[in-house]
Design a protein around this motif. Sequence first.
Motif, short mmCIF file in Angstrom:
data_model
loop_
_atom_site.label_atom_id
_atom_site.label_comp_id
_atom_site.label_asym_id
_atom_site.label_seq_id
_atom_site.Cartn_x
_atom_site.Cartn_y
_atom_site.Cartn_z
N VAL A 195 0.84 -1.20 0.00
CA VAL A 195 0.00 0.00 0.00
C VAL A 195 0.88 1.25 0.00
CG1 VAL A 195 -2.01 -1.08 1.06
CG2 VAL A 195 -0.25 -0.05 2.52
N ALA A 196 0.27 2.37 -0.39
CA ALA A 196 1.00 3.64 -0.51
C ALA A 196 1.08 4.35 0.84
CB ALA A 196 0.30 4.51 -1.55
N ASP A 197 1.59 5.59 0.84
CA ASP A 197 1.87 6.32 2.08
C ASP A 197 0.67 6.47 3.01
OD1 ASP A 197 4.36 6.57 1.07
OD2 ASP A 197 4.41 8.76 1.03
N GLU A 198 -0.54 6.55 2.43
CA GLU A 198 -1.72 6.73 3.28
C GLU A 198 -2.56 5.46 3.37
OE1 GLU A 198 -3.88 10.32 2.68
OE2 GLU A 198 -2.09 11.55 2.70
N GLY A 199 -1.99 4.34 2.97
CA GLY A 199 -2.67 3.06 3.15
C GLY A 199 -3.58 2.64 2.02
N GLY A 200 -3.72 3.48 0.98
CA GLY A 200 -4.50 3.08 -0.19
C GLY A 200 -3.65 2.22 -1.11
N TRP A 201 -4.29 1.58 -2.09
CA TRP A 201 -3.54 0.81 -3.08
C TRP A 201 -2.79 1.78 -3.99
CZ3 TRP A 201 -3.65 -3.92 -1.46
CH2 TRP A 201 -4.81 -4.44 -0.86
N GLY A 202 -1.57 1.42 -4.39
CA GLY A 202 -0.79 2.29 -5.28
C GLY A 202 -0.45 1.58 -6.58
N PRO A 203 -1.47 1.15 -7.35
CA PRO A 203 -1.21 0.31 -8.52
C PRO A 203 -0.65 1.11 -9.69
CG PRO A 203 -3.51 0.91 -8.45
CD PRO A 203 -2.90 1.48 -7.20
N LEU A 204 0.07 0.39 -10.56
CA LEU A 204 0.54 0.98 -11.81
C LEU A 204 -0.62 0.90 -12.79
CD1 LEU A 204 3.33 2.07 -12.25
CD2 LEU A 204 3.99 -0.09 -13.31
N LEU A 205 -1.24 2.06 -13.08
CA LEU A 205 -2.41 2.10 -13.96
C LEU A 205 -2.08 2.90 -15.22
CD1 LEU A 205 -5.17 2.90 -11.29
CD2 LEU A 205 -4.71 0.69 -12.36
N PRO A 206 -2.76 2.61 -16.32
CA PRO A 206 -2.47 3.34 -17.56
C PRO A 206 -2.95 4.80 -17.54
CG PRO A 206 -4.22 1.74 -17.91
CD PRO A 206 -3.72 1.52 -16.52
N SER A 207 -3.91 5.14 -16.67
CA SER A 207 -4.40 6.53 -16.66
C SER A 207 -5.14 6.81 -15.36
CB SER A 207 -5.38 6.74 -17.82
OG SER A 207 -6.55 5.97 -17.58
N ASN A 208 -5.36 8.09 -15.09
CA ASN A 208 -6.16 8.49 -13.92
C ASN A 208 -7.58 7.97 -14.02
OD1 ASN A 208 -4.17 10.30 -12.50
ND2 ASN A 208 -4.19 11.24 -14.52
N GLU A 209 -8.09 7.97 -15.25
CA GLU A 209 -9.47 7.53 -15.45
C GLU A 209 -9.65 6.05 -15.13
OE1 GLU A 209 -11.70 9.82 -18.32
OE2 GLU A 209 -12.32 7.93 -19.22
N THR A 210 -8.60 5.26 -15.33
CA THR A 210 -8.70 3.83 -14.97
C THR A 210 -9.00 3.69 -13.48
OG1 THR A 210 -6.88 3.54 -16.52
CG2 THR A 210 -7.60 1.58 -15.33
N ALA A 211 -8.36 4.55 -12.67
CA ALA A 211 -8.62 4.49 -11.22
C ALA A 211 -10.10 4.77 -10.94
CB ALA A 211 -7.73 5.48 -10.48
N MET A 212 -10.67 5.75 -11.65
CA MET A 212 -12.10 6.06 -11.48
C MET A 212 -12.96 4.87 -11.90
SD MET A 212 -12.44 9.10 -10.20
CE MET A 212 -14.07 9.74 -10.54
N ASP A 213 -12.58 4.22 -12.99
CA ASP A 213 -13.34 3.06 -13.48
C ASP A 213 -13.34 1.92 -12.47
OD1 ASP A 213 -14.18 4.15 -15.88
OD2 ASP A 213 -12.38 3.50 -16.97
N VAL A 214 -12.14 1.58 -11.99
CA VAL A 214 -12.04 0.45 -11.05
C VAL A 214 -12.78 0.78 -9.76
CG1 VAL A 214 -10.47 -1.00 -9.71
CG2 VAL A 214 -9.81 -0.29 -12.01
N LEU A 215 -12.55 1.97 -9.22
CA LEU A 215 -13.19 2.33 -7.96
C LEU A 215 -14.72 2.34 -8.10
CD1 LEU A 215 -13.05 3.22 -5.04
CD2 LEU A 215 -12.58 5.56 -5.78
N SER A 216 -15.21 2.99 -9.15
CA SER A 216 -16.67 3.13 -9.27
C SER A 216 -17.34 1.76 -9.49
CB SER A 216 -17.04 4.11 -10.38
OG SER A 216 -16.54 3.66 -11.61
N SER A 217 -16.59 0.82 -10.10
CA SER A 217 -17.19 -0.49 -10.37
C SER A 217 -17.37 -1.32 -9.10
CB SER A 217 -16.35 -1.27 -11.39
OG SER A 217 -15.14 -1.65 -10.78
N GLU A 218 -16.72 -0.93 -8.00
CA GLU A 218 -16.82 -1.72 -6.76
C GLU A 218 -17.68 -1.05 -5.68
OE1 GLU A 218 -15.67 -4.74 -6.80
OE2 GLU A 218 -14.79 -4.41 -8.79
N LEU A 219 -18.37 0.02 -6.01
CA LEU A 219 -19.10 0.76 -4.97
C LEU A 219 -20.45 0.16 -4.61
CD1 LEU A 219 -18.44 4.47 -5.99
CD2 LEU A 219 -17.27 3.10 -4.26
#
Length: 411
Positions: A195-219
Amino acid sequence: MTIQSVQSWPILDSRGNWTIAVELTLSGGARAQAQVPAGASTGKHEAVALPAAQAAANVNGEIAQALIGRDATSLPAIDQLLIDLDGTQDKSRLGANALLGVSCALARALSVAAGQELWQTLRDIFRPSRPASLPRPMINIISGGLHAGANIEFQDFLVIPNRAATVREFLETTVSIHRAVGRALREKGYVLTGVADEGGWGPLLPSNETAMDVLSSELDGRADIAIDVASSHFYDNQGNYQLKREGVVTNAAGITDLLASWTERYPLVSVEDALAEDDWEGWRNLTQRLDSRLQLVGDDFFTTNLARVRKGIETGCANAVLVKMNQIGTLSETFAVLEAAHKAGYRCVVSARSGETEDSFLADLATASGAGQIKIGSITRSERLAKYNRLLEIERSDQLAMAGPVTGGRG
Ligand code: PGA
Ligand code: ZN
C-alpha cells in the motif's frame, strides 16, 4: 494554573522521517503529549517546518524559557505569545512544527486538568459556530502522485460512505470496498506493491481515469467518490498540467472539462486542488462552472491560511477548505480558518498529512469544530487507524450526531 515544563524530542513518523513529540506539564500535575505530522505534497504557502532536531531544540530552549511559569488557562493567549515570539510571517524562525506541538500538548494538558474529553475542551475554548458532531470521512482507496511513486498523477481516489449512519458503519463499508478494489486490481493484472503512504492501493495504472473506473465499479451504491488531484505537483507554472502517464499536456480549462465529464459518468461529489496553488483565474472559472455540481476543496490552494481563504471567498474561488493544523502552526489560527469558512458558507474537511504519527488529535479537532468532514487516509496503517479508532471511542461514549451526507456542489 501555570505551565510547569515543556519538553520536546525527535520521534519517527509513518514514513520513517524524523518529526517531534512535545510533552507539557501544568502546575496542578496534569501532563500530556502531542506529536506533529509532516506532508510530502506540501503547498508553497505553508508555514515552515524546521528539521526535527532543530524544532525540538527550539521548544526546549527559547520556547520553554518563555512559557514556564505563565498562566496556562488561555490557550489563545499562549498561541499568540508563540506567534509573537517567532516573529515571522511563515514561522520559519522557531518552526511551525515546534509551535504546533506546544499548542496541541497544552490543549491536551488542559483537558486532562479539567477531566474532560479533548474535543470538549477544544469546543469550550474555541466555541465554533457549529455544534460538535462526528465528522463524515473521505477515505483513501487508490493512491497516486507523490504518495505512490508517481504511478499516476492524481493523488487520492477516495470514498465518502454517504449512506452510513455511524462511524462503525462507515468503517465497515470502507473496509469492504478497499478489499473489493484490491481484488479487482489484481484480477485486471495491475501490479500491486503493498500500500501507498496513506494506506490506499498504489497500482501501476495506464491513466487516472482507470482508477475512477475500477473504484466506481466496486461501490455498489454504498458510497460516493472524492478525489484529490493535488495538481500543483504536475503543473509547470506556465499554464500546463502534464499527465505524463497518458502522454497528455492540458490546461486549466482541460482539467475543468475532464472533471465536468466525470460528474456525468461517476458518483463524484468532491474534488480537491483541481488546479494549481496560484492559478487564481483557473480556480475562478472552475468554481463558476462546477460550484453547483461539486464540492471544490482548496488544500495547497488555501494552506489553512486565513488571508488566502478570505481572498478565495472574496474572489469566488472554491467552496470548501481543507484544514491542516501544521500548514499554519497553532490551534487558534486553525480555528480562525474554520470559523471564517463556516461564516462564508464554505465547507471544511479536517485533514491529516501523508507523514503521520499515532496521535489521534485530529479526531477530536474535527468533532469539536463540527467541521462535518475528515480526511485521514485509508483503513490500513496504524497512524491512520489511531484516528478512526478514536472516532469509534468518541462515538461510543458520547451522544453526538454524525454529520450529514456530502453532496456535490454548494449547499
Ligand atoms: P500531504 O498530502 O500531507 O503529502 O500534503 C495530503 C493531501 O494532499 O491532502
Ligand atoms: Zn491535498
